[in-house]
Design a protein around this motif. Structure first.
Motif, PDB file in Angstrom:
ATOM      1  N   GLY A  67     -17.521   0.315  -2.339  1.00 49.17           N
ATOM      2  CA  GLY A  67     -18.110  -0.186  -1.100  1.00 49.17           C
ATOM      3  C   GLY A  67     -19.571  -0.540  -1.302  1.00 49.17           C
ATOM      4  O   GLY A  67     -20.258  -0.001  -2.183  1.00 49.17           O
ATOM      5  N   GLU A  68     -20.035  -1.454  -0.472  1.00 51.76           N
ATOM      6  CA  GLU A  68     -21.392  -1.979  -0.654  1.00 51.76           C
ATOM      7  C   GLU A  68     -22.450  -0.890  -0.508  1.00 51.76           C
ATOM      8  O   GLU A  68     -23.386  -0.808  -1.312  1.00 51.76           O
ATOM      9  N   PHE A  69     -22.339  -0.028   0.509  1.00 50.90           N
ATOM     10  CA  PHE A  69     -23.378   0.970   0.758  1.00 50.90           C
ATOM     11  C   PHE A  69     -23.440   1.998  -0.369  1.00 50.90           C
ATOM     12  O   PHE A  69     -24.535   2.388  -0.801  1.00 50.90           O
ATOM     13  N   LYS A  70     -22.288   2.460  -0.855  1.00 49.02           N
ATOM     14  CA  LYS A  70     -22.264   3.426  -1.957  1.00 49.02           C
ATOM     15  C   LYS A  70     -22.827   2.802  -3.224  1.00 49.02           C
ATOM     16  O   LYS A  70     -23.577   3.453  -3.974  1.00 49.02           O
ATOM     17  N   ILE A  71     -22.498   1.547  -3.476  1.00 47.41           N
ATOM     18  CA  ILE A  71     -22.998   0.876  -4.674  1.00 47.41           C
ATOM     19  C   ILE A  71     -24.515   0.720  -4.605  1.00 47.41           C
ATOM     20  O   ILE A  71     -25.231   0.936  -5.586  1.00 47.41           O
TER      21      ILE A  71
END
Length: 216
Positions: A67-71
């Motif tokens: 996911g974008e936020f975790k990355i």
């Protein structure tokens, strides 16, 4: 009966862990500032610890399904660790150790290419494919080299100025047809203008020129 055995086994495991913990030295935490460390071996140990953390997080960030936020969070953590590693490497040099910034391994991206700069914010793994990030790595087309005056004049010849337009025998027939049509249109326009002058009682151009000649 089985329940009692499970409890006994659990208590035995806790007791064993407590005995092992008593025999170990308390776990040391990495100093918040590299300048607080005055031991060269300890500084090298903390640097190795940071390198291991960076390696684990770089391996995790390869998974685009996070996911974008975790990355983005992982990429921020990696950059923070890299800055901290640089502080420890500087401290190692101050303590008389080797300069890892010069002899250390090169930093590579997932395609095996060397990271262009060791300073500034970097993107790793799936972070390079995030919206707004991919454009940063797309190479812009090189501008066309400026042509000199000599190169520009190489393409200028007689054809450029139209000196040999009649050599192919195509233009002359077309010009003849266009000339006939233009003459016809001019004559018709002149006759219509002459008719309008006569209807209004105005003298024609020939009569005006004749009167001017009579004056002299």
């Amino acid at each position: 009966m089985a329940r009692s055995e499970e409890k006994a086994q659990s208590m035995l495991s806790r007791w064993t862990a407590m005995q092992e913990a008593e025999g170990k030295e308390p776990e040391q935490r990495r100093p918040y500032l590299a300048s607080e460390c005055d031991d060269l071996r300890a500084a090298e140990k903390w640097r190795r610890q940071i390198v291991g953390e960076v390696a684990r997080k770089v391996s995790q960030i390869q998974n685009a399904g996070l996911g974008e936020f975790k990355i983005r969070d992982l990429n921020d953590e990696i950059n923070k660790l890299l800055r901290e590693k640089g502080h420890w490497e500087q401290r190692i040099v101050e303590l008389g150790g080797i300069d890892f910034a010069k002899v250390g391994p090169r930093m590579l991206d997932r395609q095996g290419r060397e990271v262009s700069s060791q300073r500034g914010y970097k993107y790793f793994g799936a972070a390079r494919d995030l919206p707004g990030v991919r454009q940063l790595f797309e190479a812009e087309p090189a501008p066309a080299p400026a042509r000199t005056r000599g190169e520009l004049y190489k393409g200028i010849d007689a054809d450029y100025y139209g000196f040999r337009d009649d050599d192919d025998g195509v233009l002359e027939p077309l010009e003849a047809v266009a000339e006939v049509a233009a003459r016809k249109a001019a004559v018709e326009a002149w006759l219509q203008e002459l008719q309008r002058r006569r209807e209004r009682g105005e003298p024609a151009e020939e009569e005006t020129e004749a009167e001017e000649e009579d004056i002299y």
